[in-house]
Design a protein around this motif. Sequence first.
Motif, PDB file in Angstrom:
ATOM      1  N   SER A 116     -36.989   0.623  19.477  1.00  0.00           N
ATOM      2  CA  SER A 116     -37.490   1.563  18.700  1.00  0.00           C
ATOM      3  C   SER A 116     -37.573   2.666  19.130  1.00  0.00           C
ATOM      4  CB  SER A 116     -38.657   0.225  18.990  1.00  0.00           C
ATOM      5  OG  SER A 116     -38.977   0.230  20.547  1.00  0.00           O
ATOM      6  N   THR A 117     -37.560   2.532  20.716  1.00  0.00           N
ATOM      7  CA  THR A 117     -37.869   3.917  21.603  1.00  0.00           C
ATOM      8  C   THR A 117     -36.649   4.872  21.282  1.00  0.00           C
ATOM      9  OG1 THR A 117     -39.026   2.720  23.480  1.00  0.00           O
ATOM     10  CG2 THR A 117     -38.652   4.932  23.679  1.00  0.00           C
ATOM     11  N   ARG A 152     -34.140   5.084  19.020  1.00  0.00           N
ATOM     12  CA  ARG A 152     -34.617   5.219  17.706  1.00  0.00           C
ATOM     13  C   ARG A 152     -34.969   6.499  17.494  1.00  0.00           C
ATOM     14  NH1 ARG A 152     -32.793  -0.349  16.351  1.00  0.00           N
ATOM     15  NH2 ARG A 152     -35.215  -0.626  16.232  1.00  0.00           N
ATOM     16  N   TYR A 153     -36.885   6.243  17.432  1.00  0.00           N
ATOM     17  CA  TYR A 153     -37.633   6.496  17.152  1.00  0.00           C
ATOM     18  C   TYR A 153     -36.884   8.165  18.649  1.00  0.00           C
ATOM     19  CZ  TYR A 153     -41.929   9.527  17.543  1.00  0.00           C
ATOM     20  OH  TYR A 153     -43.005  10.656  17.153  1.00  0.00           O
ATOM     21  N   GLU A 182     -36.746  11.350  15.288  1.00  0.00           N
ATOM     22  CA  GLU A 182     -37.802  11.781  14.981  1.00  0.00           C
ATOM     23  C   GLU A 182     -37.869  13.160  16.110  1.00  0.00           C
ATOM     24  OE1 GLU A 182     -40.021  11.253  12.394  1.00  0.00           O
ATOM     25  OE2 GLU A 182     -39.833   9.332  11.760  1.00  0.00           O
ATOM     26  N   ASN A 196     -33.668   8.534   9.623  1.00  0.00           N
ATOM     27  CA  ASN A 196     -33.883   7.386  10.469  1.00  0.00           C
ATOM     28  C   ASN A 196     -33.812   6.440   9.667  1.00  0.00           C
ATOM     29  OD1 ASN A 196     -36.780   8.741  11.850  1.00  0.00           O
ATOM     30  ND2 ASN A 196     -38.012   7.907   9.747  1.00  0.00           N
ATOM     31  N   GLU A 221     -31.576   3.251  12.065  1.00  0.00           N
ATOM     32  CA  GLU A 221     -31.835   1.694  12.051  1.00  0.00           C
ATOM     33  C   GLU A 221     -29.952   1.378  12.277  1.00  0.00           C
ATOM     34  OE1 GLU A 221     -34.356   1.787   9.053  1.00  0.00           O
ATOM     35  OE2 GLU A 221     -36.411   1.860  10.407  1.00  0.00           O
TER      36      GLU A 221
END
Length: 854
Positions: free
Chosen positions: A459-460, A462-463, A467, A484, A488
Motif C-alpha cells: 500500500s505504501t 502504490r501510494y 499518488e 492508481n 494496483e
Amino acid sequence: VLNITKRTSAEVQEKLKNAREAELRITTACEEYRAMANRGSLLYFLIAEMNAINVMYQTSLAQFIEVFHLSMINSEKANIPSKRISNIIEFLTFSTFIYITRGLFETHKEVFSLLLALKVQLVANTITIDHFNCFLKGGAALDISFERKKPKAWIPDNVWLNCLELSKRLPFFKELPDQITRNDALWQQWYDQEAPDAIVVPDLNDRLDALHKLLLIRSMRTDRTMIVAQEYIATTLGQKFVDSHPLSVESMHGESNERTPFVCILSMGSDPTDLIMSLAKKKKKDVQSVSMGQGQEVIARKYVNSGTNVGSWVLLQNAHLGLKYLQEIEQTMSKSKEIDPEFRIWITSEPHPNFPIGLLQMSLKFTNEAPVGMKAGMKRSYAWISQDTMDSVPRAEWKPLLWVLCYCHSVVQERRKYGAIGWTVPYEFNQSDLNACCLFLQNHLLDMDSRKAKDVTWSTIRYMISEIQYGGRITDDWDRRQMNTFAEKYFTQASLEPHCTLHPGYDIPTGNEVFVYRNHIESNIPDVDSPEVFGLNMNTDLQFRTSQAEDVFAIILETQPKGGGGGGGKSREDVVTELCIDLLVKLPKDFSGSEVRSSLQRIGNTKPINICFRQEMDVLQVTLNVVRETLKDLQLAVAGTIVMSELLSDALNAMFQAKVPQSWLKNAWFSPSVGAWFQILVNRYDQWDKWLKTGRPKSYWISGFSNGQGFLTAMLQEVTRSKQGWALDDVVMFTEVTKMEDFDVKEAAVDGIFVHGLFLEGCSWSKKDSQLIDSPPKALVAPLPVMYIAGVQKGQRKADYATYECPVYFRFDARKRGMTAAQPNFMFAPELRTVDPPSKWILRGVALLTYPGD
C-alpha cells in the motif's frame, strides 16, 4: 557602290538568318531544361510551405540553390539531353528529399513525401485539384440529413459522405454510391477486412491505379490511409522515397564548413550527444559542452571564442533556454573575419517561435527522435540502470521490483500516443519520475532490511508511486484513478512470484547481472506492441491510425496557400459562396419571442427544467444569429460590397477547408467539420422547437444541451421538490441503462428523466444482459440505449451488482476529454453494470461521449 551595298545586304541577311536559327536552337535547348526549372520551383515552394508546420523548418533560398547546383554536378552524365535532364531531376528530387527530411520529425517526413508525390502529379496534370481536395477534405462539408440516404446500416455516416463527395467530384467514382448499393454484401465483406488494401476491390479493381486506390481507402477505411499512401509514393516517386534513411552525422559534417552551424531539433526523449561525441572522437576533435540556461551565456561565449581560434568543437545544449545568446552566434558565424576551418558548433533546441530565423537558414538541421515502443522504453531504462544500481539493495524483492517499475514507466509513457483514450492530458512523464521512484524503492527496501521486515508494504509503494511521484504531474481525477489502477495491477505480491508474466510475452527475467536483463529486453520483448499491453482494446490501434491520418490531412491543409482554386476550377471565393447560399437555405428561423413566452407560461416558467430549457434556447439563438450574420456578410464581402474583415477572412479560410469558423465555436460545441457541426445545429433547433410546441420530450437528447450539468441539476431539484421532507444536499443521482431506444419511449419517466444520444468509447453494451462488454472489431464507439436518470437519497443508492463509474464527456473544444478548467468537457459519471472487474474498463479508457466520435 551598288555592288558593295548588295553584297553587304546579302551578308546581313545571311547573318540574320543564322541568328534566327541560333536563337531557335537556344530556345529549344532552354525549353528542354524547363522541366528541371519547374521541378526546382516545385521543391523550393514545398520546402517553404513546411514553415507553416513548425517554425524550425526554415530553409533559405541560398541553401536550396546550393543543393540544386550540386545536383547538376553530381548527377549521372548522359550524351542525350533528355536523358541528362531526367537524371538531374531525379537526383535533385532525391537529394532535396534527404536534405530536408533529416531535419523533420517522423510524422512530418510522411507529410513531406506525400505532398511531394501529389504536387509532382498536379504539376504534370496527371491529377486535378479535385483529387487533391477529395483526399484532404473528403465529405466533411456535406450534411448527411440533406444528402442521399445511405443504403445499409453497416456504412458509417462519414464513409457514406466521403463516397458521395467522390462521386460528385471525380468521374472515375461517379457510380460508386450505386455500386455499393447494388453489391453491398461484397463491399461490406471488403470493408470488414483487416487489410482491405491488400485484396481485390469490388467493381473497380481492374481500373484502379495507385492514386484512385488511395482516394478510395481514404474515404472508406481512413485507418489504412497512410499505409496505402506509402504505396502511392513508391509508385509515383520511387521506393527510395519510402525507405528509411538513417541519420549520418558524418555525411552532414562533410557538407559543412566552419560557418555552418548544426541545429538538432529536440523532441521528447531525444538526445544527439552520443552521436556528436562519437563523431568528434573519430575526427580527433575536442568538444566543449555547455547546457544553456540562466548565466550560462558567459561560459558559452568563452567556448565559442576559443573554438573559433583553435578549431575545437562547441556543443550548446537546450539552446531554447538561452535564445538571446543565439543572436550573437548568428552574428559570429556570418560576420567574423577569421574562423578556424576546423571549428564546428552544434546546437540542440526544442522548437521555439523566437529561435533566430537567420541562424536556422544558415544551419544544417537534423532530428534524432527516440525510438518508441515498450522495447525501446525498457532499453532506455536499463541503459540508465548500472550494475551498482542492481547491487545497491541486498533484498530479493529489489531486482523484480525494479523491472516492474521500469515496465510500468514504459506503459504510462507509451499510452500517450493513443490520445484522449490513453490519457486525458498528455502528461510528460520522463526519466526524472523513474529516478525518483527508483530512489524511493531503494530507500524503502533498505529500511525494511534494517528493520528485518518480512513482507513488502504494498500500500505504501502504490501510494508513493501513483499518488506522489507520477501523481504529482496528474491534474485530471479520472487520470489519477487510472494511474492508481496501474499501480494496483503491477505492484502486488504476484509480481515477486517465480516466472511472473506482466502480459503475455512480457515476463520478468531473473538474474543478478544487469546484462541478463538487457539481453532479455533485446531477445524477448516484441518489437511491435499490441494495445492490450497498455490495457486498451485492439480497436484502439485502428483509432490511433485513423487519428494519425486525420492529423496528416489537417497538417497538409495548414500548409496550403489561402488563395487559389477550388473544385472544378472554381476559386476559393466561389466555393465558399455556394456553401454560404446552401447553408442559409437550411438554417432554421429564429425563435419567436412571443411564442416562447406563451409556451413557458403554459408549461410553468418557474420549474427548474423549464428554466434550463429557456436558457438553452437563448444560447442557441445567439449561435443562430452569429451563423446567419457570418453567412450573409461573407457573400457581401466576396462581392466587394463590404470590407473583408479579419473575422470574415478567417471564416472564409475555415469554410473552404470544410472546417468550422472560430466565431461559430464561441460558447457553442466543437465538431471537426462544418457539415457535422451544422447538422448538430439543426438537430438542436428541432429538439427545442418541438419542446416549445408540444411540451417536454419523453426522452431528452442530452447531446443537444450546451449545459448538460445544469440540466441534470435542474432534474434533481424537481425530484427533490416533489418529495416531502427531502433536502437537495442529501439527494444524489441514480442511473440505470434501459433496454429501450429513444423511439421506444412511449411515456415520460415519473420520477426523473429518460435521456439518449450517448456513445460508449472503448467498449460496447449488451442490451440482452444489460452490461458492459468488449467491443466488436472495428467498432470505435457503440450507441448506448436510453438511460434512466433520477434523484435518490444518499442512503438509498445501492446496487446489487458490480458497477463501473463511467465519465460522460461533452465536447467544447478540440480536446476530446477532460474535467479541468482548461478542458471543461466533463458532464457527469453514471454507474454502468459490469461483470468484469471495473479495473478492466478503467484501463480500457472507457467513457461515454455525447457525439459518435469523429
